[in-house]
Design a protein around this motif. Sequence first.
Motif, PDB file in Angstrom:
ATOM      1  N   ASP A 132       0.826  -1.211   0.000  1.00 28.19           N
ATOM      2  CA  ASP A 132       0.000   0.000   0.000  1.00 28.19           C
ATOM      3  C   ASP A 132       0.860   1.261   0.000  1.00 28.19           C
ATOM      4  O   ASP A 132       0.582   2.218  -0.739  1.00 28.19           O
ATOM      5  CB  ASP A 132      -0.917  -0.020   1.219  1.00 28.19           C
ATOM      6  CG  ASP A 132      -1.745   1.248   1.335  1.00 28.19           C
ATOM      7  OD1 ASP A 132      -2.542   1.522   0.426  1.00 28.19           O
ATOM      8  OD2 ASP A 132      -1.576   1.982   2.344  1.00 28.19           O
ATOM      9  N   ILE A 179       1.018   4.178  -2.972  1.00 26.59           N
ATOM     10  CA  ILE A 179       0.737   5.579  -2.681  1.00 26.59           C
ATOM     11  C   ILE A 179       1.908   6.475  -3.089  1.00 26.59           C
ATOM     12  O   ILE A 179       1.733   7.500  -3.754  1.00 26.59           O
ATOM     13  CB  ILE A 179       0.422   5.754  -1.183  1.00 26.59           C
ATOM     14  CG1 ILE A 179      -0.926   5.123  -0.856  1.00 26.59           C
ATOM     15  CG2 ILE A 179       0.397   7.234  -0.798  1.00 26.59           C
ATOM     16  CD1 ILE A 179      -1.286   5.169   0.616  1.00 26.59           C
ATOM     17  N   ASP A 212      -3.919   5.706  -4.347  1.00 23.99           N
ATOM     18  CA  ASP A 212      -4.378   5.388  -3.002  1.00 23.99           C
ATOM     19  C   ASP A 212      -5.664   4.570  -3.121  1.00 23.99           C
ATOM     20  O   ASP A 212      -6.777   5.096  -3.131  1.00 23.99           O
ATOM     21  CB  ASP A 212      -4.614   6.680  -2.204  1.00 23.99           C
ATOM     22  CG  ASP A 212      -4.808   6.400  -0.715  1.00 23.99           C
ATOM     23  OD1 ASP A 212      -4.773   5.218  -0.335  1.00 23.99           O
ATOM     24  OD2 ASP A 212      -5.007   7.351   0.051  1.00 23.99           O
ATOM     25  N   LYS A 251       4.249  11.553   4.161  1.00 19.37           N
ATOM     26  CA  LYS A 251       4.226  10.152   3.751  1.00 19.37           C
ATOM     27  C   LYS A 251       5.542   9.456   4.069  1.00 19.37           C
ATOM     28  O   LYS A 251       5.569   8.279   4.412  1.00 19.37           O
ATOM     29  CB  LYS A 251       3.921  10.063   2.254  1.00 19.37           C
ATOM     30  CG  LYS A 251       2.508  10.493   1.903  1.00 19.37           C
ATOM     31  CD  LYS A 251       2.279  10.456   0.406  1.00 19.37           C
ATOM     32  CE  LYS A 251       0.867  10.879   0.047  1.00 19.37           C
ATOM     33  NZ  LYS A 251       0.637  10.894  -1.410  1.00 19.37           N
TER      34      LYS A 251
END
Length: 372
Positions: free
Chosen positions: A131, A135, A141, A262
């Motif tokens: 994941d 992203i 996403d 992030k």
Amino acid sequence: MACNRSAAEAYANLPPNGSHAAAPGPAAPPAPLRVSLAALMALMTAGGLLGNAALCVIVYRRPAMRSAVNLLLATLAFSDVMLSLCCMPFTAVTLVTVRWHFGDAFCRVAAALYWFFVLEGVAVLLIISVDRFLIIVQRRDRLNPRRAKAVIAASWALSFCVAAPSLAAWPLVEVPARAPQCVLGYTELPAGRAYVLALVGAAFFAPFAVMLGSYLGILHAARRNAVRVHDQSRGLDLRRLPRAGLRRLQRQQQLSLDLSFKTKAFTTILILFVGFSLCWLPHSVYSLLSVFSRRFYCGPSFYATSSCILGLSYLKSVFNPIVYCWRIKKFREACLELLPQTFQILPRVPERIRRRIQPSTVYACTESQSAV
């Protein structure tokens, strides 16, 4: 057990020499060392149980924290809680007494539960890693809370299917005599060795390869984006920029802030991956040697080696809550709120008041102001 059978009865394919006809019994560590290891495992059980249970309670009680990643982390914590409850106490008792007191049937159940919860924890780490890769690198996403619940349910089902053969009277799982818990034993059956290769590959080597590739791709993308943002914003004169140039610069600054956020979340997951690798690489190699090497499995130091490696594999359950408390501010604050007031040194301040009070700005003075 494989080490107590004769060469003609259990290992017909081996050459009939004296080295394979009999094997020395396992040499247990000295009593003080066993008691120390059992006490350490009891502390790890308590720490892993309390820390991971706190994360599960926090996510359950706070709907705002039920994001896709937090649901996955709560699932990882729940698997560690079940591992601490269903496996670690029995291993600690066997370490002290050097004997399995819970029956042959529960031996197989405990072995199946051990691999079941380990596989689920590894699956959750793999899902989070992929994941993060989607992203940061692919800028897609896709994982929302609803999809995360479906993926979690699928991971539980797949982990159970991989670990289930240990329940069906699988001959490799033996009652502890050479280890402080039920472990995979030596065999020459091709089906048994194939299953062990699949089990260890699913529990460590395949997820490790995928996660390592994901993290390398994320690091490369983060470095490339940081260089691009730096090059584009370098040498710009804000007074001469047109309105479109200002908007583009603002988007670049927002991209830099988003990338920083992030990257911080990615660093937390990367630390979890490093802890998983350090704790589970020795156990994976140990499991393969136990099944494929009779000399290693029947050696006199197998019990001591098993005790140390199993303790290291259980350490991952304690390592994860420490990382959460270190890296996630909301987790620290929520843990403090869960503590009773008698255990809190400082008085509890409501979150709304904490946001409004900023001592650094109240007492800040510029050079033109008085220092008094």
